[in-house]
Design a protein around this motif. Structure first.
Motif, mmCIF file in Angstrom:
data_model
loop_
_atom_site.group_PDB
_atom_site.id
_atom_site.type_symbol
_atom_site.label_atom_id
_atom_site.label_comp_id
_atom_site.label_asym_id
_atom_site.label_seq_id
_atom_site.Cartn_x
_atom_site.Cartn_y
_atom_site.Cartn_z
ATOM 1 N N ALA A 155 -1.764 -3.008 3.515
ATOM 2 C CA ALA A 155 -2.275 -4.272 2.985
ATOM 3 C C ALA A 155 -1.434 -5.458 3.454
ATOM 4 N N VAL A 156 -0.116 -5.268 3.503
ATOM 5 C CA VAL A 156 0.763 -6.340 3.979
ATOM 6 C C VAL A 156 0.493 -6.625 5.447
ATOM 7 N N GLY A 157 0.250 -5.588 6.234
ATOM 8 C CA GLY A 157 -0.057 -5.777 7.652
ATOM 9 C C GLY A 157 -1.330 -6.580 7.857
ATOM 10 N N GLN A 158 -2.299 -6.422 6.957
ATOM 11 C CA GLN A 158 -3.520 -7.213 7.061
ATOM 12 C C GLN A 158 -3.309 -8.652 6.596
ATOM 13 N N ALA A 159 -2.469 -8.826 5.577
ATOM 14 C CA ALA A 159 -2.220 -10.170 5.053
ATOM 15 C C ALA A 159 -1.268 -10.960 5.936
ATOM 16 N N LEU A 160 -0.326 -10.272 6.578
ATOM 17 C CA LEU A 160 0.657 -10.924 7.441
ATOM 18 C C LEU A 160 0.637 -10.268 8.814
ATOM 19 N N PRO A 161 -0.133 -10.796 9.744
ATOM 20 C CA PRO A 161 -0.106 -10.253 11.102
ATOM 21 C C PRO A 161 1.284 -10.402 11.719
ATOM 22 N N ARG A 162 1.588 -9.544 12.671
ATOM 23 C CA ARG A 162 2.891 -9.537 13.354
ATOM 24 C C ARG A 162 4.028 -9.303 12.360
ATOM 25 N N SER A 163 3.807 -8.383 11.437
ATOM 26 C CA SER A 163 4.835 -8.051 10.456
ATOM 27 C C SER A 163 5.230 -6.587 10.599
ATOM 28 N N ARG A 164 6.419 -6.254 10.084
ATOM 29 C CA ARG A 164 6.869 -4.861 10.074
ATOM 30 C C ARG A 164 7.784 -4.659 8.881
ATOM 31 N N VAL A 165 7.802 -3.436 8.384
ATOM 32 C CA VAL A 165 8.648 -3.098 7.247
ATOM 33 C C VAL A 165 10.075 -2.909 7.730
ATOM 34 N N LEU A 166 10.992 -3.651 7.119
ATOM 35 C CA LEU A 166 12.400 -3.584 7.502
ATOM 36 C C LEU A 166 13.128 -2.494 6.727
ATOM 37 N N ARG A 167 12.893 -2.431 5.405
ATOM 38 C CA ARG A 167 13.501 -1.370 4.608
ATOM 39 C C ARG A 167 12.744 -1.216 3.290
ATOM 40 N N VAL A 168 12.941 -0.073 2.667
ATOM 41 C CA VAL A 168 12.332 0.248 1.375
ATOM 42 C C VAL A 168 13.431 0.681 0.425
ATOM 43 N N GLN A 169 13.441 0.123 -0.775
ATOM 44 C CA GLN A 169 14.427 0.479 -1.787
ATOM 45 C C GLN A 169 13.715 1.104 -2.979
ATOM 46 N N TYR A 170 14.140 2.316 -3.343
ATOM 47 C CA TYR A 170 13.536 3.029 -4.459
ATOM 48 C C TYR A 170 14.378 2.801 -5.711
ATOM 49 N N ARG A 171 13.720 2.365 -6.785
ATOM 50 C CA ARG A 171 14.394 2.115 -8.050
ATOM 51 C C ARG A 171 13.593 2.712 -9.194
ATOM 52 N N GLU A 172 14.277 2.895 -10.342
ATOM 53 C CA GLU A 172 13.601 3.508 -11.482
ATOM 54 C C GLU A 172 12.491 2.613 -12.034
ATOM 55 N N GLY A 173 12.745 1.301 -12.127
ATOM 56 C CA GLY A 173 11.749 0.407 -12.691
ATOM 57 C C GLY A 173 10.718 -0.082 -11.709
ATOM 58 N N GLY A 174 10.754 0.383 -10.478
ATOM 59 C CA GLY A 174 9.832 -0.075 -9.446
ATOM 60 C C GLY A 174 10.536 -0.115 -8.105
ATOM 61 N N HIS A 175 9.750 -0.230 -7.059
ATOM 62 C CA HIS A 175 10.296 -0.206 -5.709
ATOM 63 C C HIS A 175 10.295 -1.618 -5.116
ATOM 64 N N GLU A 176 11.071 -1.767 -4.040
ATOM 65 C CA GLU A 176 11.083 -3.013 -3.276
ATOM 66 C C GLU A 176 10.847 -2.698 -1.805
ATOM 67 N N VAL A 177 10.007 -3.500 -1.187
ATOM 68 C CA VAL A 177 9.732 -3.378 0.240
ATOM 69 C C VAL A 177 10.104 -4.699 0.897
ATOM 70 N N VAL A 178 10.952 -4.640 1.915
ATOM 71 C CA VAL A 178 11.364 -5.831 2.647
ATOM 72 C C VAL A 178 10.638 -5.840 3.988
ATOM 73 N N VAL A 179 9.916 -6.922 4.238
ATOM 74 C CA VAL A 179 9.078 -7.049 5.429
ATOM 75 C C VAL A 179 9.508 -8.287 6.201
ATOM 76 N N THR A 180 9.523 -8.192 7.522
ATOM 77 C CA THR A 180 9.744 -9.361 8.368
ATOM 78 C C THR A 180 8.426 -9.710 9.060
#
Length: 211
Positions: free
Chosen positions: A157-182
């Motif tokens: 979904a992020v790739g469709q919303a933001l063309p020319r993007s890529r996932v830099l890192r993913v952080q797994y946490r108990e209360g939810g996850h974080e995805v860092v995209v450039t």
């Protein structure tokens, strides 16, 4: 060297530094009009003094001025997320010091010509970059996800919303996850519009953007 000529050199050096600093001031940079004037004036004064008291060797003075301005320019460089800001301002401070050196050595034509070219580079070339290189500026987007969000679906979904993007890192946490995209969106795209669009994605409950 008479005091009248020394006064003229100092005033001209400050004026040339002001011309460069005015553009930085208009761009709301930390180092603006006064900073560039003082750098150019100081470099001219060091050069004049060095010519008087160091057996007339300008290379010794120039080496010390260049070394000193490196520390000042380094203080203007800041890192914000994936971007580094202040490199152009640091370079303009370096040029301001060179202008002062030129005037201190009585190379008025070289100093004025360099000042005019520096202002053209800072003002006119900036417009060219914005017009023809709109995708060179990178942004970093941090998405806060619900605990049950499907990461692969969010990435698509992020790739469709933001063309020319890529996932830099993913952080797994108990209360939810974080995805860092450039991403490299065009300059016309506002950060608010990007944030609102990403908040509408399923599983996303928070967005942070650095540009």
């Amino acid at each position: 060297m008479g005091w009248v000529e020394i006064l003229v050199q100092i005033v001209v050096a400050a004026a040339l530094g002001a011309a460069v600093g005015f553009e930085r001031e208009m761009s709301a940079q930390p180092a603006g009009l006064r900073t560039h004037m003082l750098v150019s004036l100081g470099a001219a004064l060091f050069t004049i003094a060095g010519m008087e008291f160091s057996n007339g060797d300008p290379t010794r003075v120039a080496a010390q001025v260049v070394t000193g301005i490196g520390f000042l320019g380094g203080g203007a460089i800041l890192r914000e997320g994936m971007s580094i800001r202040g490199l152009t301002t640091a370079a303009s401070l370096w040029v301001a010091a060179a202008l002062g050196l030129a005037i201190g050595l009585r190379s008025y034509l070289a100093g004025v010509a360099a000042m005019v070219l520096a202002v053209i580079v800072l003002a006119a070339i900036k417009k060219v970059e914005e017009e023809f290189l709109p995708q060179r500026r990178q942004m970093e987007v941090t998405l806060s996800l619900e605990p049950d969000a499907v990461l692969s679906a969010v990435e698509r979904a992020v790739g469709q919303a933001l063309p020319r993007s890529r996932v830099l890192r993913v952080q797994y946490r108990e209360g939810g996850h974080e995805v860092v995209v450039t991403a490299r969106p065009t300059l016309e795209v506002s950060l608010a519009a990007v944030g609102e669009r990403l908040l509408e994605l399923p599983g996303v409950h928070g967005v942070s953007i650095n540009r």
